[in-house]
Design a protein around this motif. Structure first.
Motif, PDB file in Angstrom:
ATOM      1  N   LEU A 140       0.838  -1.202   0.000  1.00  0.00           N
ATOM      2  CA  LEU A 140       0.000   0.000   0.000  1.00  0.00           C
ATOM      3  C   LEU A 140       0.877   1.259   0.000  1.00  0.00           C
ATOM      4  O   LEU A 140       0.625   2.201  -0.742  1.00  0.00           O
ATOM      5  N   LYS A 141       1.907   1.243   0.839  1.00  0.00           N
ATOM      6  CA  LYS A 141       2.811   2.389   0.896  1.00  0.00           C
ATOM      7  C   LYS A 141       3.513   2.607  -0.440  1.00  0.00           C
ATOM      8  O   LYS A 141       3.625   3.743  -0.932  1.00  0.00           O
ATOM      9  N   ARG A 176      -2.948   0.959   8.695  1.00  0.00           N
ATOM     10  CA  ARG A 176      -3.355   0.478   7.381  1.00  0.00           C
ATOM     11  C   ARG A 176      -4.457   1.335   6.758  1.00  0.00           C
ATOM     12  O   ARG A 176      -4.415   1.689   5.573  1.00  0.00           O
ATOM     13  N   ASP A 177      -5.426   1.720   7.568  1.00  0.00           N
ATOM     14  CA  ASP A 177      -6.545   2.511   7.034  1.00  0.00           C
ATOM     15  C   ASP A 177      -6.102   3.897   6.589  1.00  0.00           C
ATOM     16  O   ASP A 177      -6.691   4.472   5.677  1.00  0.00           O
ATOM     17  N   SER A 178      -5.079   4.443   7.217  1.00  0.00           N
ATOM     18  CA  SER A 178      -4.575   5.753   6.777  1.00  0.00           C
ATOM     19  C   SER A 178      -4.088   5.671   5.334  1.00  0.00           C
ATOM     20  O   SER A 178      -4.333   6.582   4.526  1.00  0.00           O
ATOM     21  N   LEU A 190      -5.747   7.317   1.963  1.00  0.00           N
ATOM     22  CA  LEU A 190      -4.940   8.150   1.072  1.00  0.00           C
ATOM     23  C   LEU A 190      -5.098   7.692  -0.375  1.00  0.00           C
ATOM     24  O   LEU A 190      -5.285   8.507  -1.286  1.00  0.00           O
ATOM     25  N   LEU A 191      -5.021   6.392  -0.601  1.00  0.00           N
ATOM     26  CA  LEU A 191      -5.179   5.859  -1.953  1.00  0.00           C
ATOM     27  C   LEU A 191      -6.579   6.150  -2.497  1.00  0.00           C
ATOM     28  O   LEU A 191      -6.749   6.505  -3.670  1.00  0.00           O
ATOM     29  N   PHE A 226     -17.419  -1.554   2.677  1.00  0.00           N
ATOM     30  CA  PHE A 226     -16.131  -1.025   3.090  1.00  0.00           C
ATOM     31  C   PHE A 226     -15.428  -2.019   4.027  1.00  0.00           C
ATOM     32  O   PHE A 226     -16.070  -2.921   4.587  1.00  0.00           O
ATOM     33  N   PRO A 227     -14.117  -1.854   4.222  1.00  0.00           N
ATOM     34  CA  PRO A 227     -13.425  -2.723   5.188  1.00  0.00           C
ATOM     35  C   PRO A 227     -14.073  -2.639   6.565  1.00  0.00           C
ATOM     36  O   PRO A 227     -14.563  -1.585   6.968  1.00  0.00           O
ATOM     37  N   ALA A 228     -14.042  -3.744   7.289  1.00  0.00           N
ATOM     38  CA  ALA A 228     -14.640  -3.775   8.626  1.00  0.00           C
ATOM     39  C   ALA A 228     -14.010  -2.735   9.540  1.00  0.00           C
ATOM     40  O   ALA A 228     -14.674  -2.185  10.429  1.00  0.00           O
ATOM     41  N   SER A 229     -12.741  -2.426   9.320  1.00  0.00           N
ATOM     42  CA  SER A 229     -12.044  -1.432  10.144  1.00  0.00           C
ATOM     43  C   SER A 229     -12.528  -0.018   9.875  1.00  0.00           C
ATOM     44  O   SER A 229     -12.199   0.910  10.624  1.00  0.00           O
ATOM     45  N   GLN A 230     -13.299   0.173   8.804  1.00  0.00           N
ATOM     46  CA  GLN A 230     -13.840   1.493   8.466  1.00  0.00           C
ATOM     47  C   GLN A 230     -15.357   1.525   8.642  1.00  0.00           C
ATOM     48  O   GLN A 230     -16.065   2.245   7.954  1.00  0.00           O
ATOM     49  N   ALA A 231     -15.846   0.770   9.611  1.00  0.00           N
ATOM     50  CA  ALA A 231     -17.292   0.646   9.789  1.00  0.00           C
ATOM     51  C   ALA A 231     -17.938   1.901  10.339  1.00  0.00           C
ATOM     52  O   ALA A 231     -19.126   2.133  10.116  1.00  0.00           O
TER      53      ALA A 231
END
Length: 324
Positions: free
Chosen positions: A168-169, A185-187, A191-192, A212-217
Motif C-alpha cells: 500500500l505504501k 493500514r486505514d490511513s 490516502l489511496l 467497506f473494510p470492517a475497520s472502516q465501519a
C-alpha cells in the motif's frame, strides 16, 4: 469606495434553483410519510470521529458569567438516533451542520446536510432510495454499484483486504509525493482512495461504493462479504468523483457502540487531538432499543452544485465563510 463583500456569492437565480431543490426534497419525503424533525445545533457532547473537528461555542448563563463549552453539531446523527429509540419511526432532517477546518471549493465550515433514517431498511434498500431521491434532482442513468474491494482491484490493481502494508505504501509513493510515515493500514487506504481512486471516478458518472473494510465501519454494523470475511454494511455515493452521500445499516449494539466511541477517543489521544465529552446518551438510546434501520447523510450544497453544473460551493450558498 464601497466594498463588494456585502454581496452574496451565489446569483439570485441559483438561490431560486436551490429553493426549488429543497422543496423537492421535502415533497419526496412527504410522499413517503417520513417525518421531518429538528434537533439542536448546540450540544453538550461532541463527535468522537478523529477526522472531524467540532466547532466549540461558549454558553454563559448571564453576561460575564462562567463559560460552559458546547459544540456545534457536525451531524444530527446522534440526536436523531435518540429519537428513533424513542419510537419516532422513519425521520429526516434538512438543516445546518458545522465542521472546523473545512473550507474550499467543495467545503464550507457551515453547510446544509440532509440526513434520514429508515426502520426495516438495510444499506441495500437505502441505496435504492438515495438513488430515487437524487434522480428527482439530477438526470442520471441507473447508478453503478461496486464493492470497495473490487474498485481497488479495478483502479489500482491491488486487493485492499490482502495487500501487505508495504505494498500500500509503495503504491501511494509511486504516484504521490507522500511524507506520511504512519503504519496505520486505514490511513494508507484512505490516502489511496482520496488521492487516486476518487479523481479517477470524475469521469465515471454516478457510482455507489459499498462493503467497506470492517475497520472502516464507523457507526455501521458488520456482515459477511462474498468471501466470508467481515465487511462494513456501509456505502458512499460519488457523482463525477465528488462524494455526495454516506450511509450505513446502523449499528444497534450498545456495548459495541460504547467500545467504538472509546476507540475513537484513544485515537484522538494518539493523534494529540482534544479529548471531548463522548455521546454516552447514544449508548443509552441503543441500550433502550434502536430499531433495525439504515441511515444516510447527503450533502445538499453538493447536490445543488451538481444540478447547476458548478465546481464551486460559493455558487450555491448565499454567504460563504469569507463573507459570513
Amino acid at each position: 469606495m464601497t466594498s463588494e463583500g456585502w454581496r452574496p456569492s451565489a446569483s439570485i437565480e441559483n438561490l431560486r434553483h436551490r429553493a426549488r431543490i429543497l422543496a423537492d426534497i421535502r415533497r419526496f419525503f412527504g410522499e413517503r410519510d417520513v417525518l421531518e424533525v429538528e434537533t439542536p445545533a448546540l450540544s453538550h457532547r461532541a463527535v468522537s470521529d478523529p477526522f472531524i473537528d467540532s466547532i466549540e461555542a461558549a454558553y454563559r448563563p448571564f453576561p460575564g458569567g462562567p463559560a460552559q463549552p458546547l459544540y456545534l453539531q457536525s451531524s444530527p446523527e446522534y440526536a436523531m438516533k435518540r429519537l428513533l429509540a424513542a419510537g419516532s419511526g422513519a425521520i429526516y432532517q434538512l438543516g445546518r451542520a458545522y465542521r472546523n477546518g473545512e473550507s474550499g471549493g467543495r467545503h464550507n465550515p457551515e453547510f446544509t446536510m440532509l440526513e434520514w433514517y429508515r426502520p426495516d431498511f438495510d444499506d441495500r434498500d437505502l441505496m435504492d432510495e438515495v438513488e430515487a431521491l437524487v434522480c428527482t434532482v439530477l438526470d442520471l442513468p441507473p447508478v453503478r454499484r461496486v464493492t470497495y474491494r473490487a474498485l481497488f482491484v479495478e483502479q489500482l490493481g491491488l486487493d485492499p483486504a490482502t495487500a501487505p502494508l508495504a505494498e500500500l505504501k509503495a503504491r501511494a509513493r509511486a504516484s504521490l509525493d507522500v511524507a506520511m510515515e504512519d503504519d496505520d493500514r486505514d490511513s494508507w487506504l484512505n490516502l489511496l482512495m482520496s488521492h487516486l481512486i476518487e479523481p479517477a471516478l470524475a469521469t465515471a458518472g454516478a457510482v455507489f461504493v459499498h462493503e467497506f473494510p470492517a475497520s472502516q465501519a464507523a457507526l455501521a454494523r458488520l456482515r459477511q462479504g462474498e468471501d466470508g470475511t467481515p465487511v462494513a454494511a456501509r456505502f458512499e455515493l460519488f457523482i463525477n468523483g465528488m462524494e455526495l452521500a454516506n450511509g450505513y445499516h446502523e449499528l444497534t449494539d450498545a456495548a459495541e457502540q460504547a467500545r467504538r466511541l472509546q476507540a475513537d477517543q484513544r485515537s484522538r489521544a494518539t493523534l494529540d487531538l482534544p479529548q471531548r465529552p463522548l455521546e454516552d446518551r447514544l449508548v443509552d438510546a441503543l441500550a433502550q432499543g434502536l430499531p433495525d434501520c439504515a441511515g444516510v447523510a447527503l450533502g445538499v450544497d453538493r447536490l445543488v452544485m451538481l444540478a447547476l453544473g458548478t465546481t464551486s460551493i460559493n455558487d450555491v450558498i448565499a454567504f460563504p465563510f469569507a463573507r459570513a
